[in-house]
Design a protein around this motif. Structure first.
Motif, PDB file in Angstrom:
ATOM      1  N   ALA A 191       0.824  -1.208   0.000  1.00  0.00           N
ATOM      2  CA  ALA A 191       0.000   0.000   0.000  1.00  0.00           C
ATOM      3  C   ALA A 191       0.860   1.260   0.000  1.00  0.00           C
ATOM      4  CB  ALA A 191      -0.927  -0.013   1.217  1.00  0.00           C
ATOM      5  N   ARG A 192       1.958   1.244   0.734  1.00  0.00           N
ATOM      6  CA  ARG A 192       2.833   2.411   0.773  1.00  0.00           C
ATOM      7  C   ARG A 192       3.465   2.662  -0.594  1.00  0.00           C
ATOM      8  NH1 ARG A 192       8.098   3.664   1.560  1.00  0.00           N
ATOM      9  NH2 ARG A 192       8.690   1.465   1.596  1.00  0.00           N
ATOM     10  N   ILE A 193       3.944   1.591  -1.251  1.00  0.00           N
ATOM     11  CA  ILE A 193       4.561   1.743  -2.570  1.00  0.00           C
ATOM     12  C   ILE A 193       3.533   2.222  -3.586  1.00  0.00           C
ATOM     13  CG2 ILE A 193       5.631   0.468  -4.467  1.00  0.00           C
ATOM     14  CD1 ILE A 193       6.977  -1.298  -2.406  1.00  0.00           C
ATOM     15  N   HIS A 194       2.318   1.668  -3.528  1.00  0.00           N
ATOM     16  CA  HIS A 194       1.281   2.072  -4.473  1.00  0.00           C
ATOM     17  C   HIS A 194       0.937   3.545  -4.297  1.00  0.00           C
ATOM     18  CE1 HIS A 194      -2.776   2.352  -6.271  1.00  0.00           C
ATOM     19  NE2 HIS A 194      -2.358   1.376  -7.071  1.00  0.00           N
ATOM     20  N   GLY A 195       0.904   4.014  -3.062  1.00  0.00           N
ATOM     21  CA  GLY A 195       0.612   5.428  -2.826  1.00  0.00           C
ATOM     22  C   GLY A 195       1.704   6.330  -3.387  1.00  0.00           C
ATOM     23  N   ARG A 196       2.940   5.910  -3.288  1.00  0.00           N
ATOM     24  CA  ARG A 196       4.021   6.718  -3.852  1.00  0.00           C
ATOM     25  C   ARG A 196       3.976   6.696  -5.380  1.00  0.00           C
ATOM     26  NH1 ARG A 196       9.518   4.829  -1.122  1.00  0.00           N
ATOM     27  NH2 ARG A 196      10.322   6.501  -2.474  1.00  0.00           N
TER      28      ARG A 196
END
Length: 299
Positions: free
Chosen positions: A254-259
């Motif tokens: 989720a963190r990578i997708h948000g970035r």
């Protein structure tokens, strides 16, 4: 000595005088030595000195034959010639220079995306389907095309592999930079030899130093970046099917997708393959490449 059958013992051959090979006959004094045997005739192919008959009186003898001169070779210290490809199979490859962008006045009809020699960088988070789409696209192009995965190149390091999941530090970043330079070198050499290539990497828009700037420096300005960004639920489902160090936690995904959402508004082509199969996504990639060839994005 034991006797057999009443017979007398056999006397030694020298008559008991101690000679091992019978009596020696003294050679008369001044006996002439035996004459030397005649020289054999020259054999075919014999390269030694020929046995010649003496020349008749009054006729000068022919001069002796000179040995053949050794074959001419390179002077001492001179560079040797490269091996011939007939003898060793050695093929000289052209040097791989930076991938150039198409000329501004290029004819769009001649820039066929399915046949052009291109270098594509497929960007996306873990679970976006980058590797699957890249392999499918490379397998079905009308021209020779290679697939280069940065994750595969990073994992060439076995002992001492710096896994980013254990923490992004100087060691893992150094291995990432080394893998990217290796991929860029391979891409340039493929293009120089008429083979297109597609690379895949999870490039973050907020890390320009190790992101697109590094890829552009190592491959060239002709590199075509395309972002593959499905929805978060799709990425989570695909990541759950992974195993080993390729599988991340849901929080990390989720963190990578948000970035990765920062690529919206960057000017790069973006493909949302949330509801598209691999074949349809590959056709969409062809469309993005065609548009980038006629109107290269500024990045």
């Amino acid at each position: 000595m034991q006797q057999y059958g009443g017979q007398q013992p056999v006397p030694p051959p020298d008559g008991g005088r101690g000679y091992a090979h019978g009596p020696q006959v003294p050679r008369p004094p001044h006996a002439p030595h035996p004459a030397a045997p005649p020289a054999p005739p020259a054999r075919p192919g014999w390269t030694g000195p020929a046995h010649r008959a003496p020349a008749p009186p009054g006729v000068p003898a022919p001069p002796p034959a000179r040995p053949p001169a050794p074959p001419a070779g390179p002077a001492p210290g001179a560079p040797s010639a490269p091996p011939s490809r007939e003898a060793t199979g050695h093929v000289q490859l052209p040097p791989g220079g930076p991938v150039e962008a198409p000329a501004p006045d290029a004819d769009p009809e001649q820039l066929d995306a399915t046949r052009a020699a291109v270098a594509v960088l497929l960007i996306g988070p873990a679970g976006a389907g980058k590797t699957t789409v890249a392999r499918y696209w490379a397998d079905r192009r009308a021209v020779p095309t290679a697939h280069i995965s940065l994750d595969d190149v990073r994992e060439w390091v076995r002992s001492g592999f710096a896994d980013p999941q254990s923490g992004w530090n100087d060691h893992s970043e150094a291995q990432y930079r080394l893998a990217r330079r290796t991929c860029g070198f391979a891409a340039r050499n493929f293009l120089a030899n008429g083979i297109s290539c597609i690379l895949d990497d999870a490039v973050f828009p907020d890390r320009p130093v190790i992101g697109l700037g590094g890829w552009k420096r190592h491959v060239g300005p002709g590199l075509i970046p395309v972002v593959l960004l499905p929805g978060l639920e799709v990425v989570l489902d695909r990541n759950a099917e992974r195993s080993g160090n390729r599988r991340l936690t849901d929080e990390e995904v989720a963190r990578i997708h948000g970035r990765m959402a920062g690529w919206y508004g960057s000017g790069l082509p973006i493909i949302d393959n949330s509801r598209q199969d691999v074949a349809t996504t590959a056709r969409m990639l062809d469309d993005c490449v065609a548009r980038s060839l006629t109107s290269p994005p500024s990045w």
